[in-house]
Design an enzyme around this catalytic site. Structure first.
Site, short mmCIF file in Angstrom:
data_model
loop_
_atom_site.label_atom_id
_atom_site.label_comp_id
_atom_site.label_asym_id
_atom_site.label_seq_id
_atom_site.Cartn_x
_atom_site.Cartn_y
_atom_site.Cartn_z
N THR A 174 67.40 21.49 56.63
CA THR A 174 67.94 20.46 55.75
C THR A 174 67.82 19.05 56.32
O THR A 174 67.92 18.07 55.58
CB THR A 174 69.41 20.73 55.40
OG1 THR A 174 70.15 20.88 56.61
CG2 THR A 174 69.56 21.98 54.57
N LYS B 200 76.31 21.50 58.32
CA LYS B 200 74.94 20.99 58.43
C LYS B 200 74.60 20.03 57.29
O LYS B 200 73.75 19.15 57.44
CB LYS B 200 73.94 22.15 58.52
CG LYS B 200 73.94 23.10 57.32
CD LYS B 200 73.03 22.63 56.19
CE LYS B 200 73.24 23.49 54.96
NZ LYS B 200 72.41 23.01 53.81
#
Length: 321
Positions: A242, A185
């Site tokens: 994020t 990610k």
């Protein structure tokens, strides 16, 4: 409850504050003796987490010497993990290690748990990962993380030991999936930061997040992970956080890159090395990861941002997978 936390960065310090707030006794190890002195005298970690008071039950230390039977949380950057474990292997031998770093080792393509298994083979290893900002944890804001441990019994013990009123741990046994979710990610977050920094729009970010998630699942399952793990906190949850906030170092790094601005070289951006390591892993296994490949090419200055966007948009039309 008494633990040692190795690594006095923002996340390690935040975990120390959270555990100490519940009455825990925490040794917070930092490799820099000057930082240890600063924390001891000011009762703050001004370098990593300014404005957050360190409870009296946190003891900053410069010598890593955990008590017998004490759990050690290892919160050092992935690219420095091998050196740390090599230097402190004797002190960590036979212990329970909870790895709090996210990434893939650049030179070897190994995950943190694999590095630990190589260097401290008699340690019992678990992984703590998932969507969180250090400041939220330190301030006692509600946060949920994944605790991954192949030994279900040890996982239950650690879950009870490390959960607090505001920090809720969910348990899985799929260490591979949890680690890859947390690592991959970061690469997609850099891509999303570039998109927003370059003013390519929220629609483009949504597309990158979705297709990036498909890449994450594709590689993780090829390496033996349960795709369900990637749908949880350590994958989808961390991706959502994020890719949407400038508090994320990976997103903010990409954002600066997209705007053509400098980024603080003193801040660790795990996704930079991970992008290169994962591109090599994917190519070796003939796994299609176009977003990751483009991020790596941009970071290595093999492609401009405009050329990378054009290459992604020029890919053949296909069914969604």
């Amino acid at each position: 409850m008494s633990v040692t936390i190795a690594g006095a960065g923002a996340f390690g310090t935040a975990l120390a504050v959270s555990l100490a707030a519940e009455g825990g006794v925490v040794r917070l190890w930092a490799r820099d003796a000057a930082q240890v002195r600063e924390m001891t005298h000011s009762r703050q970690n001004v370098r990593a987490l300014p404005g957050i008071a360190l409870p009296d039950t946190i003891g900053p230390v410069e010598t890593l010497n955990p008590d017998p039977g004490q759990t050690v949380l290892v919160s050092v950057p992935t690219q420095k993990l091998r050196g740390f474990l090599g230097q402190h292997g004797a002190a960590l031998s036979g212990r329970v290690l909870v790895l709090c770093c996210k990434g893939v080792e650049l030179d070897t393509g190994l995950r943190p748990s694999q590095v630990a298994a190589e260097l401290v083979p008699d340690a019992a290893v678990a992984v703590l990962t998932g969507p969180s900002f250090a400041s939220d944890i330190a301030r006692g804001l509600p946060t949920a993380l994944t605790l991954a441990c192949a030994d279900a019994g040890l996982g239950r013990k650690l879950q009870a030991e490390l959960s607090t009123q505001s920090l809720r741990l969910y348990r899985v046994t799929d260490v591979t999936g949890a680690e890859l979710g947390g690592a991959l990610k970061n690469v997609i977050a850099i891509a999303c930061g570039i998109v927003i920094g370059a003013e390519l729009g929220d629609s483009a970010r949504a597309a990158l997040m979705t297709r990036g998630y498909a890449e994450m699942v594709r590689l993780a399952t090829a390496l033996g992970a349960d795709p369900g793990t990637l749908a949880g906190l350590s994958g989808f949850g961390d991706l959502a956080l994020t890719c949407t906030s400038l508090q994320s170092r990976n997103f903010s790094f990409g954002h600066a890159l997209g705007r053509g601005e400098a980024f603080d070289p003193g801040k660790t951006v795990e996704g930079k090395a991970t992008a290169r390591a994962v591109t090599a892993l994917a190519e070796a296994r003939a796994i299609d990861m176009p977003i990751t490949r483009m991020v790596s090419a941009v970071l290595e200055e093999k492609l401009t941002i405009d050329a990378a966007v054009a290459a992604l948009l020029a890919r053949p039309l296909k069914e969604e997978d």
